[in-house]
Design an enzyme around this catalytic site. Structure first.
Site, PDB file in Angstrom:
ATOM      1  N   ASN A 195       0.873  -1.180   0.000  1.00 35.49           N
ATOM      2  CA  ASN A 195       0.000   0.000   0.000  1.00 35.49           C
ATOM      3  C   ASN A 195       0.909   1.228   0.000  1.00 35.49           C
ATOM      4  O   ASN A 195       1.457   1.595   1.034  1.00 35.49           O
ATOM      5  CB  ASN A 195      -0.890  -0.029   1.262  1.00 35.49           C
ATOM      6  CG  ASN A 195      -1.718   1.235   1.414  1.00 35.49           C
ATOM      7  OD1 ASN A 195      -1.826   2.038   0.487  1.00 35.49           O
ATOM      8  ND2 ASN A 195      -2.302   1.419   2.591  1.00 35.49           N
ATOM      9  N   TRP A 196       1.059   1.827  -1.162  1.00 34.67           N
ATOM     10  CA  TRP A 196       1.983   2.962  -1.285  1.00 34.67           C
ATOM     11  C   TRP A 196       1.385   4.279  -0.787  1.00 34.67           C
ATOM     12  O   TRP A 196       2.073   5.297  -0.770  1.00 34.67           O
ATOM     13  CB  TRP A 196       2.439   3.105  -2.743  1.00 34.67           C
ATOM     14  CG  TRP A 196       3.484   2.104  -3.129  1.00 34.67           C
ATOM     15  CD1 TRP A 196       4.108   1.224  -2.293  1.00 34.67           C
ATOM     16  CD2 TRP A 196       4.038   1.881  -4.430  1.00 34.67           C
ATOM     17  NE1 TRP A 196       5.011   0.474  -2.994  1.00 34.67           N
ATOM     18  CE2 TRP A 196       4.996   0.856  -4.308  1.00 34.67           C
ATOM     19  CE3 TRP A 196       3.828   2.455  -5.696  1.00 34.67           C
ATOM     20  CZ2 TRP A 196       5.732   0.387  -5.396  1.00 34.67           C
ATOM     21  CZ3 TRP A 196       4.556   1.982  -6.773  1.00 34.67           C
ATOM     22  CH2 TRP A 196       5.499   0.961  -6.625  1.00 34.67           C
ATOM     23  N   LYS A 197       0.107   4.271  -0.465  1.00 31.65           N
ATOM     24  CA  LYS A 197      -0.574   5.493   0.013  1.00 31.65           C
ATOM     25  C   LYS A 197      -0.300   6.641  -0.966  1.00 31.65           C
ATOM     26  O   LYS A 197      -0.175   6.389  -2.167  1.00 31.65           O
ATOM     27  CB  LYS A 197      -0.127   5.815   1.448  1.00 31.65           C
ATOM     28  CG  LYS A 197      -0.224   4.582   2.354  1.00 31.65           C
ATOM     29  CD  LYS A 197      -0.096   4.858   3.818  1.00 31.65           C
ATOM     30  CE  LYS A 197      -0.212   3.553   4.587  1.00 31.65           C
ATOM     31  NZ  LYS A 197      -0.252   3.722   6.017  1.00 31.65           N
ATOM     32  N   HIS A 247      -9.609   1.536   4.623  1.00 33.09           N
ATOM     33  CA  HIS A 247      -8.347   1.732   5.347  1.00 33.09           C
ATOM     34  C   HIS A 247      -8.580   2.758   6.456  1.00 33.09           C
ATOM     35  O   HIS A 247      -9.368   3.695   6.291  1.00 33.09           O
ATOM     36  CB  HIS A 247      -7.258   2.209   4.380  1.00 33.09           C
ATOM     37  CG  HIS A 247      -5.903   2.212   5.010  1.00 33.09           C
ATOM     38  ND1 HIS A 247      -5.498   3.225   5.837  1.00 33.09           N
ATOM     39  CD2 HIS A 247      -4.890   1.312   4.970  1.00 33.09           C
ATOM     40  CE1 HIS A 247      -4.272   2.937   6.271  1.00 33.09           C
ATOM     41  NE2 HIS A 247      -3.884   1.788   5.758  1.00 33.09           N
ATOM     42  N   GLU A 249      -6.995   5.215   7.403  1.00 35.44           N
ATOM     43  CA  GLU A 249      -6.775   6.618   7.008  1.00 35.44           C
ATOM     44  C   GLU A 249      -7.980   7.163   6.249  1.00 35.44           C
ATOM     45  O   GLU A 249      -8.313   8.336   6.360  1.00 35.44           O
ATOM     46  CB  GLU A 249      -5.482   6.732   6.186  1.00 35.44           C
ATOM     47  CG  GLU A 249      -4.262   6.558   7.080  1.00 35.44           C
ATOM     48  CD  GLU A 249      -3.064   5.907   6.421  1.00 35.44           C
ATOM     49  OE1 GLU A 249      -3.006   5.841   5.184  1.00 35.44           O
ATOM     50  OE2 GLU A 249      -2.187   5.430   7.166  1.00 35.44           O
ATOM     51  N   GLU A 302      -5.756  -4.578  10.606  1.00 33.43           N
ATOM     52  CA  GLU A 302      -4.703  -3.595  10.848  1.00 33.43           C
ATOM     53  C   GLU A 302      -5.022  -2.812  12.122  1.00 33.43           C
ATOM     54  O   GLU A 302      -5.826  -1.866  12.093  1.00 33.43           O
ATOM     55  CB  GLU A 302      -4.633  -2.605   9.675  1.00 33.43           C
ATOM     56  CG  GLU A 302      -4.282  -3.244   8.353  1.00 33.43           C
ATOM     57  CD  GLU A 302      -3.632  -2.235   7.405  1.00 33.43           C
ATOM     58  OE1 GLU A 302      -2.514  -2.495   6.970  1.00 33.43           O
ATOM     59  OE2 GLU A 302      -4.238  -1.193   7.129  1.00 33.43           O
ATOM     60  N   GLY A 362       2.105   2.488  10.913  1.00 37.20           N
ATOM     61  CA  GLY A 362       3.104   3.550  10.773  1.00 37.20           C
ATOM     62  C   GLY A 362       3.784   3.951  12.075  1.00 37.20           C
ATOM     63  O   GLY A 362       4.471   4.959  12.135  1.00 37.20           O
ATOM     64  N   SER A 405       3.093  -1.826  10.616  1.00 33.70           N
ATOM     65  CA  SER A 405       4.532  -1.844  10.929  1.00 33.70           C
ATOM     66  C   SER A 405       5.227  -3.163  10.569  1.00 33.70           C
ATOM     67  O   SER A 405       6.103  -3.613  11.294  1.00 33.70           O
ATOM     68  CB  SER A 405       4.765  -1.492  12.401  1.00 33.70           C
ATOM     69  OG  SER A 405       4.372  -0.158  12.636  1.00 33.70           O
ATOM     70  N   GLY A 460       2.650  -0.984   4.403  1.00 36.37           N
ATOM     71  CA  GLY A 460       2.732   0.428   4.035  1.00 36.37           C
ATOM     72  C   GLY A 460       4.180   0.851   3.884  1.00 36.37           C
ATOM     73  O   GLY A 460       4.835   0.581   2.870  1.00 36.37           O
ATOM     74  N   GLY A 461       4.719   1.498   4.913  1.00 36.63           N
ATOM     75  CA  GLY A 461       6.056   2.087   4.885  1.00 36.63           C
ATOM     76  C   GLY A 461       7.143   1.214   4.254  1.00 36.63           C
ATOM     77  O   GLY A 461       7.862   1.670   3.353  1.00 36.63           O
TER      78      GLY A 461
HETATM   79  P1  PGA Z   1       2.585   0.508   7.797  1.00 37.10           P
HETATM   80  O1  PGA Z   1       1.166   0.758   7.117  1.00 37.10           O
HETATM   81  O2  PGA Z   1       3.117  -0.791   7.228  1.00 37.10           O
HETATM   82  O3  PGA Z   1       3.414   1.687   7.377  1.00 37.10           O
HETATM   83  O4  PGA Z   1       2.362   0.419   9.254  1.00 37.10           O
HETATM   84  C1  PGA Z   1       0.264  -0.295   6.896  1.00 37.10           C
HETATM   85  C2  PGA Z   1      -0.978   0.230   6.240  1.00 37.10           C
HETATM   86  O5  PGA Z   1      -1.363   1.383   6.513  1.00 37.10           O
HETATM   87  O6  PGA Z   1      -1.608  -0.467   5.441  1.00 37.10           O
END
Ligand code: PGA
Length: 248
Positions: free
Chosen positions: A9-11, A94, A96, A166, A172, A212, A233-234
């Site tokens: 997930n590159w956001k 998600h 966010e 999640e 994050g 994470s 994500g990250g």
């Molecule tokens: P993260 O994000 O791996 O940076 O914690 C995961 C996500 O938001 O899907």
């Protein structure tokens, strides 16, 4: 048959050039990975990335879509448009999107339905915040999210959906859940959905973990039999880290 799935997930990161460069640089690792790889870039990169997907053996996913088929919805992208651009998966709900765009379970439910109508695989995100975890309310909370998000979805379609657990406090933050806690939740999700829909689905439902994930902990998560894969994500933005994870 590649069993476990790893979703990047590159956001709102990487422009078109950076996205193309990433997949080209990791072409070998991606195509040889024992995992099924799905990359979810921003809207402007999807179509171009899809041109490499069959050669390098990955799929393209979206981070969102709208619930109506078409019309006067300025700024929105429909499921059919995504499908036409070669998208196969759509991340929905998600945390966010829930936080910054007030997406409710009801909205997510509508989006899941339109994705299924267009043969897109919904990746439905659920997860509790730290307060709920401290109050030991996480199972109840996640089950309620699932119940409301999956309202009115047929048994046949339940099989197609991927649930991504999640925990909000882990996204994050570098704080990861213990393997035991992850497994407890994943088994709970399998139990809850199969009891609600069809008991025979228990092992067919796909449940991912996200929050994470990094090259150090990914192997442990992926060793859990009950877990179908990871949503990252990250660490998915970094070529070295992502390459280590998919080579594990
Ligand atoms: P993260 O994000 O791996 O940076 O914690 C995961 C996500 O938001 O899907």
């Amino acid at each position: 048959m590649k069993n476990k799935i790893i979703i990047a997930n590159w956001k709102m990161n990487k422009n078109l050039n950076q996205a193309e460069k990433f997949v080209k640089n990791l072409a070998k690792e991606i195509s040889k990975s024992e995992y099924k790889i799905v990359i979810c870039p921003d809207f402007t990169s999807m179509y171009s990335l899809n041109k490499y997907s069959s050669e390098y053996n990955f799929e393209v996913g979206s981070q969102n879509c709208f619930w109506e088929e078409k019309g006067a919805f300025t700024g929105e992208v429909s499921a059919l448009m995504l499908k036409n651009a070669g998208v196969k998966y759509v991340i929905l709900g998600h945390s966010e999107r829930r936080k910054y765009f007030s997406e409710s379970n009801e909205i997510i439910n509508k989006k899941i339905k339109i994705c299924l109508e267009n043969d897109l695989i919904p990746i439905v995100c659920v997860g509790e915040d730290i307060n709920l975890r401290q109050l030991n309310q996480e199972l109840l909370f996640v089950n309620r999210q699932i119940l409301e998000c999956l309202e009115g979805i047929s048994n046949e379609n339940i099989k197609k959906i991927i649930v991504a657990y999640e925990p909000l406090w882990s996204i994050g933050t570098g704080k990861t859940i213990s393997l035991l806690q992850a497994e407890e939740m994943v088994l709970n999700i399998r139990d809850f959905i199969s009891k609600k829909y069809d008991k025979s689905l228990k092992n067919e439902i796909k449940v991912l973990y996200g929050g994470s994930v990094n090259p150090e902990n990914s192997k442990n998560f992926l060793s859990l039999d009950s877990l179908s894969g990871l949503l990252i994500g990250g660490a998915s933005l970094d070529e070295q880290k992502f390459s280590k994870i998919i080579k594990n």
